[in-house]
Design a protein around this motif. Structure first.
Motif, PDB file in Angstrom:
ATOM      1  N   HIS A 113       0.855  -1.182   0.000  1.00  0.00           N
ATOM      2  CA  HIS A 113       0.000   0.000   0.000  1.00  0.00           C
ATOM      3  C   HIS A 113       0.891   1.232   0.000  1.00  0.00           C
ATOM      4  O   HIS A 113       1.915   1.266   0.684  1.00  0.00           O
ATOM      5  N   VAL A 151      -4.553   4.067  -0.700  1.00  0.00           N
ATOM      6  CA  VAL A 151      -5.636   3.952   0.270  1.00  0.00           C
ATOM      7  C   VAL A 151      -6.695   4.993  -0.109  1.00  0.00           C
ATOM      8  O   VAL A 151      -6.353   6.136  -0.417  1.00  0.00           O
ATOM      9  N   ASN A 166      -7.967   1.822   6.728  1.00  0.00           N
ATOM     10  CA  ASN A 166      -8.497   1.431   5.416  1.00  0.00           C
ATOM     11  C   ASN A 166      -8.884   2.622   4.554  1.00  0.00           C
ATOM     12  O   ASN A 166      -8.997   2.503   3.336  1.00  0.00           O
ATOM     13  N   GLU A 178       1.335  -5.220   2.733  1.00  0.00           N
ATOM     14  CA  GLU A 178      -0.057  -5.473   3.083  1.00  0.00           C
ATOM     15  C   GLU A 178      -0.190  -6.188   4.417  1.00  0.00           C
ATOM     16  O   GLU A 178      -1.089  -5.915   5.195  1.00  0.00           O
ATOM     17  N   ARG A 203     -18.477   3.185   3.396  1.00  0.00           N
ATOM     18  CA  ARG A 203     -18.435   1.736   3.119  1.00  0.00           C
ATOM     19  C   ARG A 203     -19.346   1.343   1.970  1.00  0.00           C
ATOM     20  O   ARG A 203     -19.057   0.399   1.238  1.00  0.00           O
TER      21      ARG A 203
END
Length: 145
Positions: free
Chosen positions: A4, A57, A88, A19, A140
């Protein structure tokens, strides 16, 4: 497994995190600060562009102004959402008064406005203050599982 890319909100350094390594404990290789601190960083022009364009991200931006009552009312909810969504999703704040050229480029017509970016592209946007749970659900619902 892929790495990432995480942009430091302190110095703008781009960090590659494996990761499998916990991003919550990751520190910037350039300045040594934690990469995720559980609260949204207030960023300016260059930092905003770097966060959106270089991070792998997803980035959630709260466009706000100091004189805006709904913006002030939503600030604690946005802070709470950061604690739930990081690492996240990166949460940042952009003061539309101090960064008028960027606000204009983003087409901001009302505040607070939240814009969700993924891989450098706008994925979703919404205007108006929200409670923390609604911010988290909104993010989300717009990101793949």
């Amino acid at each position: 497994m892929s790495d990432h890319l995480v942009v430091c909100t302190h110095c703008g350094g781009v960090n590659r995190l494996p990761e499998q390594r916990s991003a919550l404990s990751g520190k910037c290789g350039k300045c040594g600060n934690k990469l995720f601190e559980g609260h949204p960083a207030d960023v300016g022009g260059d930092q905003f562009d770097k966060q959106v364009s270089r991070s792998s991200v997803p980035v959630l931006v709260d466009v706000w102004a100091p004189w805006c009552g709904p913006c002030q009312a939503m600030a604690p909810a946005y802070e709470s959402a950061a604690r739930e969504l990081e690492p996240n999703v990166r949460l940042i704040k952009l003061n539309s008064d101090a960064n008028q050229p960027i606000a204009a480029r983003l087409g901001i017509s009302g505040i607070p406005t939240m814009i969700l970016f993924e891989n450098g592209r706008e994925r979703a946007r919404t205007s108006g203050a929200m409670p923390a749970g609604e911010i988290v659900r909104w993010v989300r619902q717009h990101l793949p599982a």
